[in-house]
Design a protein around this motif. Structure first.
Motif, PDB file in Angstrom:
ATOM      1  N   ALA A  58     -31.470 -26.886 -39.078  1.00  0.00           N
ATOM      2  CA  ALA A  58     -30.665 -26.333 -40.163  1.00  0.00           C
ATOM      3  C   ALA A  58     -30.812 -24.828 -40.240  1.00  0.00           C
ATOM      4  N   GLY A  59     -29.721 -24.171 -40.601  1.00  0.00           N
ATOM      5  CA  GLY A  59     -29.738 -22.728 -40.775  1.00  0.00           C
ATOM      6  C   GLY A  59     -28.792 -22.312 -41.878  1.00  0.00           C
ATOM      7  N   GLY A  60     -28.806 -21.045 -42.193  1.00  0.00           N
ATOM      8  CA  GLY A  60     -27.988 -20.514 -43.278  1.00  0.00           C
ATOM      9  C   GLY A  60     -28.840 -19.706 -44.228  1.00  0.00           C
ATOM     10  N   ALA A  61     -28.276 -18.616 -44.736  1.00  0.00           N
ATOM     11  CA  ALA A  61     -29.055 -17.687 -45.557  1.00  0.00           C
ATOM     12  C   ALA A  61     -29.657 -18.339 -46.784  1.00  0.00           C
ATOM     13  N   VAL A  62     -28.941 -19.281 -47.395  1.00  0.00           N
ATOM     14  CA  VAL A  62     -29.474 -19.907 -48.607  1.00  0.00           C
ATOM     15  C   VAL A  62     -30.779 -20.639 -48.320  1.00  0.00           C
ATOM     16  N   LEU A  63     -30.987 -21.079 -47.071  1.00  0.00           N
ATOM     17  CA  LEU A  63     -32.225 -21.747 -46.681  1.00  0.00           C
ATOM     18  C   LEU A  63     -33.244 -20.769 -46.124  1.00  0.00           C
ATOM     19  N   THR A  64     -32.807 -19.884 -45.239  1.00  0.00           N
ATOM     20  CA  THR A  64     -33.750 -18.969 -44.583  1.00  0.00           C
ATOM     21  C   THR A  64     -34.284 -17.912 -45.526  1.00  0.00           C
ATOM     22  N   GLN A  65     -33.528 -17.578 -46.582  1.00  0.00           N
ATOM     23  CA  GLN A  65     -33.978 -16.575 -47.529  1.00  0.00           C
ATOM     24  C   GLN A  65     -34.634 -17.175 -48.765  1.00  0.00           C
ATOM     25  N   ALA A  66     -34.838 -18.484 -48.770  1.00  0.00           N
ATOM     26  CA  ALA A  66     -35.543 -19.122 -49.886  1.00  0.00           C
ATOM     27  C   ALA A  66     -36.978 -18.598 -49.934  1.00  0.00           C
ATOM     28  N   PRO A  67     -37.584 -18.547 -51.118  1.00  0.00           N
ATOM     29  CA  PRO A  67     -38.935 -17.979 -51.243  1.00  0.00           C
ATOM     30  C   PRO A  67     -39.973 -18.645 -50.352  1.00  0.00           C
ATOM     31  N   GLN A  68     -39.868 -19.967 -50.191  1.00  0.00           N
ATOM     32  CA  GLN A  68     -40.833 -20.689 -49.368  1.00  0.00           C
ATOM     33  C   GLN A  68     -40.104 -21.717 -48.508  1.00  0.00           C
ATOM     34  N   PRO A  69     -40.658 -22.047 -47.321  1.00  0.00           N
ATOM     35  CA  PRO A  69     -40.037 -23.079 -46.486  1.00  0.00           C
ATOM     36  C   PRO A  69     -39.852 -24.401 -47.226  1.00  0.00           C
ATOM     37  N   ALA A  70     -40.741 -24.698 -48.164  1.00  0.00           N
ATOM     38  CA  ALA A  70     -40.642 -25.958 -48.899  1.00  0.00           C
ATOM     39  C   ALA A  70     -39.350 -26.044 -49.705  1.00  0.00           C
ATOM     40  N   HIS A  71     -38.845 -24.916 -50.206  1.00  0.00           N
ATOM     41  CA  HIS A  71     -37.565 -24.931 -50.920  1.00  0.00           C
ATOM     42  C   HIS A  71     -36.460 -25.436 -49.999  1.00  0.00           C
ATOM     43  N   ALA A  72     -36.475 -24.943 -48.748  1.00  0.00           N
ATOM     44  CA  ALA A  72     -35.459 -25.346 -47.782  1.00  0.00           C
ATOM     45  C   ALA A  72     -35.602 -26.825 -47.428  1.00  0.00           C
ATOM     46  N   LEU A  73     -36.830 -27.270 -47.189  1.00  0.00           N
ATOM     47  CA  LEU A  73     -37.048 -28.662 -46.805  1.00  0.00           C
ATOM     48  C   LEU A  73     -36.616 -29.617 -47.903  1.00  0.00           C
ATOM     49  N   LEU A  74     -36.972 -29.318 -49.139  1.00  0.00           N
ATOM     50  CA  LEU A  74     -36.625 -30.204 -50.246  1.00  0.00           C
ATOM     51  C   LEU A  74     -35.113 -30.251 -50.457  1.00  0.00           C
ATOM     52  N   ALA A  75     -34.434 -29.101 -50.323  1.00  0.00           N
ATOM     53  CA  ALA A  75     -32.975 -29.076 -50.463  1.00  0.00           C
ATOM     54  C   ALA A  75     -32.313 -29.907 -49.369  1.00  0.00           C
TER      55      ALA A  75
END
Length: 575
Positions: A399-416
């Motif tokens: 997965a990629g995209g600024a909303v995920l890569t610019q999240a404060p922590q990787p966990a934000h991206a994983l949970l989303a």
């Protein structure tokens, strides 16, 4: 033939986006291709510049600052190839996601055969199908012509006829298209891509070329029961590029020095997922997710076969369409705090107008991630409906995209991603933290070795192995006993209850054997054997996770209980 490392050449990949333009450098380090650095700058394709070149120069200038190398001469021109003083770069490739949504007319014979294939080909780009023309169209010829003119398309996709199949009906469609657009000034006439019966291709092109610029592609429906879109991708890329040259100032100038045709970002991304599906799990396949400012691209690859679609939902310009196809509560239900509907709706509409704005508070961050979850959910539901042979069991998911890569922590991206995609079984999730996959897909056109070595170098961030068992047990019932047996000795035992989200104590890069013992009737992996399971896992940025919240994931209706549960899930990741 794969490029020899002896003839290794540096490649500059430029991505022209709606919000950001990136310049990415790949070069050889210790005999292997590596991602070196990335320079980014605000895109200048919109007002007041309305020209891509300025954004590209800014991004390359930033890359020069990062690497200490020189890529532009005093006139601002890219230095090609590398000079004796090490300035410049050997090759250039371009991708783009900027530009208005393409207006497309699809034309074919039968609704569930060639017309369906033409729609599927169109869906691999960010498009709006503005008119459909088929053999069973009951409108008079005059009304059909009026509809074609009123649609004002950028592109007409014409398909029809299996190989050595129908001819007369296809010629009639081509003649109708030619007559309709003959009355328009040349600068308002659409481009045409013919991807039907190849026995007719030469005559179709000769007839249409008198009126509209026409390209031909291999038949997307070579037989009634076989659809094959891949061979038509190159011609579709060329047609899209010709349209974008007129819409994006400066693109054609940079394309003139590129080593390959500029690729739409979705097709370049799909190319990488198809490649990875050749070397990945042949049973599960690979899932790619690209969250852009204006759209979400999903690519499902299995054994070299690819299902690729672009959906108009996103956390940027596509926010309004998420709202249009969802209730506001479908988004706000993911918030861990109360937010008045008027405040949430106002922010989301502002995000549509100003996609470059980044969240500055915990509330706006939570709202953007909630919007991302719903955009993923809508996209995945439609994708699976159109491609029923695919499912939610993949290995891996990228997965990629600024909303995920610019999240404060990787966990934000994983949970989303877990909440939005809701995968099942055992999978590994990777985050394209440097937004490389699209550029690698473009670079593969001229160097098939480079993407392989860059991926193998660990350029993607391993978020962690995720196990998503499915059980019909009641909430809170123990369903699994997980035992981690560490490679260097020691073990850890965790009991997993239905409805819970459990992070396993595994550090990034740490190797362990995971033993799963069902305590109730539970499906650990839909493609695996029933009963106990054992496999080796490697810890990611978020360790390893067991998501026992059920599929589909249903949130409590009571708002207070729902928010507490969402907070609990976040606390499991330490966020």
């Amino acid at each position: 033939m794969s490029p020899s490392i002896i003839d290794a050449q540096s490649i500059l990949a430029v991505e022209i986006g709606t919000v950001t333009t990136r310049a990415i450098l790949f070069d050889v380090v210790d005999g292997q291709y590596r991602f070196i650095a990335q320079g980014s700058a605000p895109s200048t394709v919109n007002a007041p510049f309305r020209e891509a070149g300025e954004g590209i120069h800014l991004a390359v200038n930033r890359l020069e600052e990062i690497t200490g190398r020189t890529f532009l001469n005093l006139k601002g021109e890219l230095i090609l190839p590398v000079q004796s003083d090490s300035s410049g770069v050997d090759r250039l490739v371009l991708t783009y996601t900027a530009g208005p949504v393409l207006r497309v007319v699809v034309a074919g014979l039968l609704a569930d055969v060639s017309l369906e294939s033409a729609r599927n080909l169109a869906a691999t780009l960010p498009v709006q199908v503005v008119e459909t023309l088929g053999l069973n169209d009951t409108r008079s010829l005059d009304l059909q012509m009026q509809a074609l003119i009123a649609a004002e398309p950028d592109l007409v996709l014409l398909a029809g006829g299996s190989e050595s199949g129908a001819s007369r009906s296809v010629f009639k469609l081509a003649e109708l298209i030619s007559l309709a657009y003959r009355v328009l000034p040349p600068d308002r006439r659409p481009h045409v891509l013919y991807a039907g019966n190849q026995a007719l291709a030469k005559k179709i092109k000769e007839g249409l070329d008198r009126t509209v610029h026409t390209l031909t592609a291999p038949n997307v429906r070579p037989s009634v029961d076989i659809e094959d879109l891949a061979p038509a991708e190159s011609a579709l890329s060329e047609a899209a590029a010709n349209i974008r040259y007129a819409q994006i100032g400066g693109l054609q100038n940079w394309a003139s020095i590129s080593s390959a045709l500029p690729l739409p970002g979705s097709l370049a991304f799909g190319r990488m997922i198809r490649f990875l599906s050749h070397i990945g799990d042949a049973v599960k396949g690979v899932l790619g997710v690209q969250l852009g400012s204006g759209s979400t691209t999903l690519a499902m690859g299995k054994g070299g076969n690819l299902a690729l679609e672009v959906f108009p939902y996103s956390s940027g310009r596509g926010a309004s369409l998420v709202l249009e196809h969802s209730a506001l509560e479908d988004i706000t239900q993911w918030l861990p705090m109360h937010m008045p509907d008027v405040v949430a709706r106002d922010y989301l509409m502002q995000k549509t107008l100003h996609p470059q704005v980044i969240p500055t508070t915990n509330e706006t961050l939570a709202l953007e991630l909630a919007l991302t979850r719903q955009a993923l959910r809508l996209s995945m539901q439609q994708m699976l409906a159109r491609h029923p042979l695919y499912n939610l069991a993949y290995e891996p998911i990228l997965a990629g995209g600024a909303v995920l890569t610019q999240a404060p922590q990787p966990a934000h991206a994983l949970l989303a991603l877990l909440d939005g995609l809701q995968p099942v079984g055992v999978t590994t999730l990777f985050l394209d933290q440097n937004e490389l996959l699209t550029s690698l897909g473009a670079a593969a056109q001229i160097n098939s070795l480079l993407p392989v070595q860059v991926i193998e170098s660990g350029a993607l961030l391993n978020l962690g192995t995720v196990i998503c068992p499915v059980s019909d047990a009641r909430y809170g019932t123990p369903i699994l006993r997980a035992r981690l047996e560490y490679e260097r000795g020691g073990e850890n035992v965790v009991e997993v209850r239905q409805g819970s989200l459990v992070t396993l104590p595994l550090q990034n890069g740490q190797v362990a054997n995971l033993h799963l013992q069902p305590l109730r009737r539970v499906q650990i992996d839909p493609r695996g054997k029933p009963g106990p399971a054992k496999f080796q896992i490697v810890g990611g940025a978020c360790g390893a996770v067991i998501d026992a919240r059920g599929r589909p994931l249903v949130l409590p209706k009571d708002s207070a209980r729902r928010r507490e549960m969402i907070k609990k899930w976040s606390l499991a990741f330490g966020i």
